[in-house]
Write an enzyme that holds these catalytic residues in place. Structure first.
Site, PDB file in Angstrom:
ATOM      1  N   ASN A   1      81.000  56.719  67.313  1.00 49.05           N
ATOM      2  CA  ASN A   1      81.774  56.675  68.557  1.00 49.05           C
ATOM      3  C   ASN A   1      81.701  57.966  69.373  1.00 49.05           C
ATOM      4  O   ASN A   1      81.704  57.925  70.597  1.00 49.05           O
ATOM      5  CB  ASN A   1      83.228  56.276  68.271  1.00 49.05           C
ATOM      6  CG  ASN A   1      83.951  57.291  67.441  1.00 49.05           C
ATOM      7  OD1 ASN A   1      83.381  57.904  66.540  1.00 49.05           O
ATOM      8  ND2 ASN A   1      85.217  57.504  67.734  1.00 49.05           N
TER       9      ASN A   1
ATOM     10  N   GLU B   1      88.213  61.670  57.263  1.00 50.08           N
ATOM     11  CA  GLU B   1      88.860  61.406  58.560  1.00 50.08           C
ATOM     12  C   GLU B   1      88.601  59.943  58.860  1.00 50.08           C
ATOM     13  O   GLU B   1      87.465  59.558  59.150  1.00 50.08           O
ATOM     14  CB  GLU B   1      88.239  62.287  59.659  1.00 50.08           C
ATOM     15  CG  GLU B   1      88.320  63.786  59.400  1.00 50.08           C
ATOM     16  CD  GLU B   1      89.724  64.356  59.524  1.00 50.08           C
ATOM     17  OE1 GLU B   1      90.636  63.623  59.950  1.00 50.08           O
ATOM     18  OE2 GLU B   1      89.909  65.524  59.167  1.00 50.08           O
TER      19      GLU B   1
ATOM     20  N   CYS C   1      89.049  57.102  67.542  1.00 51.68           N
ATOM     21  CA  CYS C   1      90.016  56.905  66.463  1.00 51.68           C
ATOM     22  C   CYS C   1      91.434  57.236  66.920  1.00 51.68           C
ATOM     23  O   CYS C   1      92.401  56.753  66.361  1.00 51.68           O
ATOM     24  CB  CYS C   1      89.630  57.764  65.278  1.00 51.68           C
ATOM     25  SG  CYS C   1      89.485  59.496  65.717  1.00 51.68           S
TER      26      CYS C   1
ATOM     27  N   GLU D   1      91.091  69.141  58.989  1.00 51.83           N
ATOM     28  CA  GLU D   1      90.062  70.048  59.495  1.00 51.83           C
ATOM     29  C   GLU D   1      90.620  70.731  60.731  1.00 51.83           C
ATOM     30  O   GLU D   1      91.685  70.374  61.216  1.00 51.83           O
ATOM     31  CB  GLU D   1      88.772  69.263  59.780  1.00 51.83           C
ATOM     32  CG  GLU D   1      88.191  68.654  58.495  1.00 51.83           C
ATOM     33  CD  GLU D   1      86.814  67.994  58.648  1.00 51.83           C
ATOM     34  OE1 GLU D   1      86.279  67.950  59.761  1.00 51.83           O
ATOM     35  OE2 GLU D   1      86.293  67.519  57.617  1.00 51.83           O
TER      36      GLU D   1
HETATM   37  P1  NAD Z   1      81.614  53.424  59.172  1.00 53.90           P
HETATM   38  O1  NAD Z   1      82.580  53.736  58.119  1.00 53.90           O
HETATM   39  O2  NAD Z   1      81.002  52.086  59.219  1.00 53.90           O
HETATM   40  O3  NAD Z   1      80.388  54.445  59.143  1.00 53.90           O
HETATM   41  C1  NAD Z   1      80.575  55.844  59.187  1.00 53.90           C
HETATM   42  C2  NAD Z   1      79.376  56.517  58.534  1.00 53.90           C
HETATM   43  O4  NAD Z   1      79.396  56.195  57.143  1.00 53.90           O
HETATM   44  C3  NAD Z   1      78.022  56.048  59.062  1.00 53.90           C
HETATM   45  O5  NAD Z   1      77.136  57.139  59.130  1.00 53.90           O
HETATM   46  C4  NAD Z   1      77.575  55.055  57.996  1.00 53.90           C
HETATM   47  O6  NAD Z   1      76.182  54.904  57.921  1.00 53.90           O
HETATM   48  C5  NAD Z   1      78.128  55.723  56.741  1.00 53.90           C
HETATM   49  N1  NAD Z   1      78.299  54.830  55.599  1.00 53.90           N
HETATM   50  C6  NAD Z   1      78.360  53.474  55.571  1.00 53.90           C
HETATM   51  N2  NAD Z   1      78.490  53.034  54.306  1.00 53.90           N
HETATM   52  C7  NAD Z   1      78.525  54.129  53.510  1.00 53.90           C
HETATM   53  C8  NAD Z   1      78.657  54.325  52.107  1.00 53.90           C
HETATM   54  N3  NAD Z   1      78.770  53.300  51.270  1.00 53.90           N
HETATM   55  N4  NAD Z   1      78.674  55.588  51.642  1.00 53.90           N
HETATM   56  C9  NAD Z   1      78.579  56.630  52.479  1.00 53.90           C
HETATM   57  N5  NAD Z   1      78.449  56.508  53.822  1.00 53.90           N
HETATM   58  C10 NAD Z   1      78.419  55.273  54.329  1.00 53.90           C
HETATM   59  O7  NAD Z   1      82.359  53.752  60.546  1.00 53.90           O
HETATM   60  P2  NAD Z   1      81.828  53.501  62.014  1.00 53.90           P
HETATM   61  O8  NAD Z   1      81.889  52.037  62.297  1.00 53.90           O
HETATM   62  O9  NAD Z   1      80.561  54.252  62.217  1.00 53.90           O
HETATM   63  O10 NAD Z   1      82.952  54.277  62.869  1.00 53.90           O
HETATM   64  C11 NAD Z   1      84.154  53.701  63.252  1.00 53.90           C
HETATM   65  C12 NAD Z   1      85.293  54.133  62.352  1.00 53.90           C
HETATM   66  O11 NAD Z   1      85.363  55.549  62.299  1.00 53.90           O
HETATM   67  C13 NAD Z   1      86.646  53.673  62.858  1.00 53.90           C
HETATM   68  O12 NAD Z   1      87.395  53.179  61.781  1.00 53.90           O
HETATM   69  C14 NAD Z   1      87.272  54.936  63.396  1.00 53.90           C
HETATM   70  O13 NAD Z   1      88.679  54.955  63.416  1.00 53.90           O
HETATM   71  C15 NAD Z   1      86.715  55.959  62.472  1.00 53.90           C
HETATM   72  N6  NAD Z   1      86.763  57.297  63.064  1.00 53.90           N
HETATM   73  C16 NAD Z   1      87.686  58.189  62.587  1.00 53.90           C
HETATM   74  C17 NAD Z   1      87.793  59.457  63.162  1.00 53.90           C
HETATM   75  C18 NAD Z   1      88.798  60.465  62.665  1.00 53.90           C
HETATM   76  O14 NAD Z   1      88.677  61.644  63.001  1.00 53.90           O
HETATM   77  N7  NAD Z   1      89.798  60.072  61.885  1.00 53.90           N
HETATM   78  C19 NAD Z   1      86.940  59.816  64.213  1.00 53.90           C
HETATM   79  C20 NAD Z   1      86.026  58.873  64.662  1.00 53.90           C
HETATM   80  C21 NAD Z   1      85.937  57.618  64.089  1.00 53.90           C
END
Ligand code: NAD
Length: 485
Positions: free
Chosen positions: A151, A249, A283, A462
């Site tokens: 995002n 996060e 997020c 963080e």
């Molecule tokens: P996601 O969890 O699908 O993917 C995040 C990352 O994790 C990607 O690089 C993905 O390839 C990797 N990943 C997927 N499966 C994995 C595994 N089994 N082991 C290790 N890594 C793996 O999330 P997304 O769809 O890319 O992003 C959206 C989500 O991120 C939303 O839930 C949003 O709230 C959250 N988000 C949180 C913050 C925060 O600071 N709290 C900031 C931005 C986004």
């Protein structure tokens, strides 16, 4: 359409996956193919970790002043190619170019500059007893793994890279498979400025194949992960097998509390932004608006009017302020929640459709900003993270009820509250179960303060000194100064 064939960056070299397999990369705003990324696996991760291990002794032996200068050079490099980075981010995510120029890329620059500066200001703690003194220093962890979502691609990746490098670690990073372009562009920049090979390594591919091997690797000593809560749970389980340091996060279902004394015009603008910036895919976006009942109708009508002013379309146009969602699959997820809202008795007040756009954007993953009212607190649409342009309205009658609704989900990332009553602002803020509360503003970030969530929104904090703490191991040195006899 110009093609970008992205590669891994390992020991300063651009390499394909050893299997030669690739994944196509699609532009979400047009659904056109814009190139490919390596479909990396464990063997590629192993190479990257080895490169990071090899580079570690030299990088960690640099003085903090030297590392600080490198961070500053990276910031300058992004600044030099600002338009290029902004255009790539917009193409890869479908978000408006204006947002990339005003938020994503400036913040990436600021992340490097901020950690470059605080590194030189961070004090060494010193404690004295009658016959001894102790101090502690922060030692590098070694190789650290950074995993980021789609995002805010460069913004979030640089938020981890900068403090990790600052503390003398070397890195293996994995950006989202949906948004590889700015991470790749950063590697080209590192090569251009002569950044030491192996200190920063980048692996592309699917999470399970290319990120999980980073999390489970025995030589990776810490994982900083930003992404969804379900993925975070898996990462946590894997990392705990080898007692790695971990920062998670995760997702949010953030409340926006609007009290009757909030000035309407300023509040509508702030709440509109907190609901729909980046198509609601931040997020921290407030996806549940709680409004005091006495102003509910006026507020609702003013917000609907503001939403109708959105300019949806070609993300590369300067005056577009609402782009496409990240993918067709994600749009389908949002549409499912809209249907669920209707099934659960909700009323769609505005939006709820795919907008009618001209080619090639008629093929893109666009979805209108959508407002729903009339849902019960227990509904899935109120309880679950949608992570898109779907926002609900609920009424409250008292401060207690507002707090009860605000806290009644499994998440606890952030909240914003809108009121002119100073005592109430402090009182309510203290009782909201989240990591960050904004009062009469949203997304205003001082990079020195802690950032993170409670409940299912994450583990750890963080930001500023806390990032430096996370990416280092404190070591205590105690000196006996002796007695005078
Ligand atoms: P996601 O969890 O699908 O993917 C995040 C990352 O994790 C990607 O690089 C993905 O390839 C990797 N990943 C997927 N499966 C994995 C595994 N089994 N082991 C290790 N890594 C793996 O999330 P997304 O769809 O890319 O992003 C959206 C989500 O991120 C939303 O839930 C949003 O709230 C959250 N988000 C949180 C913050 C925060 O600071 N709290 C900031 C931005 C986004």
């Amino acid at each position: 359409m110009k093609q970008f064939h992205v590669q891994n960056f390992i020991a300063g070299q651009f390499l394909g996956a050893q299997s030669q397999k690739t994944i196509s990369n699609m532009a979400p705003a047009t659904n056109q193919n814009i190139g490919s990324i390596p479909q990396s696996q464990k063997e590629d991760v192993d190479l990257a970790v080895q490169a990071a291990l090899n580079a570690c002794p030299t990088w960690s032996a640099l003085s903090s002043n030297e590392r600080s200068q490198w961070l500053s050079r990276i910031a300058q490099g992004i600044e030099k190619y600002f338009d290029d980075f902004a255009a790539l981010e917009s193409l890869d995510t479908g978000k408006p170019i204006s947002l990339c120029k005003n938020l994503d890329i400036p913040r990436a620059i600021q992340n490097f500059r901020f950690f470059s500066e605080i590194l030189n200001q961070s004090p060494t703690r010193y404690y004295e007893l009658s016959q001894s003194f102790s101090y502690y220093r922060r030692k590098p962890l070694g190789v650290v793994g950074l995993i980021t979502p789609w995002n805010l691609p460069l913004y979030l990746l640089s938020w981890k890279i900068a403090p990790a490098l600052a503390m003398g670690n070397t890195i293996v990073a994995k950006p989202s498979e949906l948004t590889p372009l700015t991470a790749h562009r950063l590697c080209q920049l590192l090569e251009e400025i002569g950044f030491p090979p192996g200190v920063f390594n980048l692996i592309h591919g699917y999470g399970q194949e290319a990120a999980e091997p980073i999390v489970s690797h025995k030589k990776v000593n810490a994982i900083s992960f930003t992404g969804g809560t379900a993925t975070g749970k898996q990462v946590n389980q894997t990392a705990s097998q080898s007692f790695k340091k971990i920062s998670l996060e995760l997702g949010g279902k953030n409340p926006t509390l609007v009290f009757s004394d909030a000035p309407l015009k300023q509040t509508i603008e702030g709440v509109f932004k907190s609901s729909f910036l980046n198509q609601g895919q931040i997020c921290l976006c407030g996806s549940r608006i709680l409004i005091e009942d006495s102003i509910y109708e006026d507020f609702k009508m003013a917000l609907i009017k503001r939403i109708k002013e959105c300019r949806i379309g070609d993300p590369s146009h300067d005056d577009t302020n609402f782009g496409s969602l990240i993918s067709h699959a994600h749009r389908e997820k949002v549409e499912k929640y809209v249907q669920m809202a209707k099934d659960e008795g909700g009323k769609v007040l505005v939006g709820g459709q795919r907008p009618k756009l001209v080619a090639p954007f008629n093929e893109g993953a666009f979805f209108e900003p959508t407002l729903v009212e009339g849902l019960d607190q227990t509904c899935k649409v109120i309880q679950e993270e949608v992570f898109g342009p779907l926002v609900t309205l609920q009424k409250f009658h008292s401060e207690e009820e507002a707090l009860q609704l605000a806290n009644d989900t499994g998440y606890g990332l952030a909240a914003s509250l809108w009121t002119q009553n100073l005592s109430r602002a402090h009182r309510v803020a203290a009782k909201i179960e989240v990591g960050t509360v904004w009062v009469n503003t949203w997304l205003l970030r001082d990079l020195r303060v802690p950032f993170g969530g409670v409940k299912a929104s994450g583990v750890g904090r963080e930001g500023g000194e806390l990032s430096l703490d996370f990416f280092s191991e404190p070591q205590t040195i105690c000196m006996f100064t002796g007695s005078s006899q």
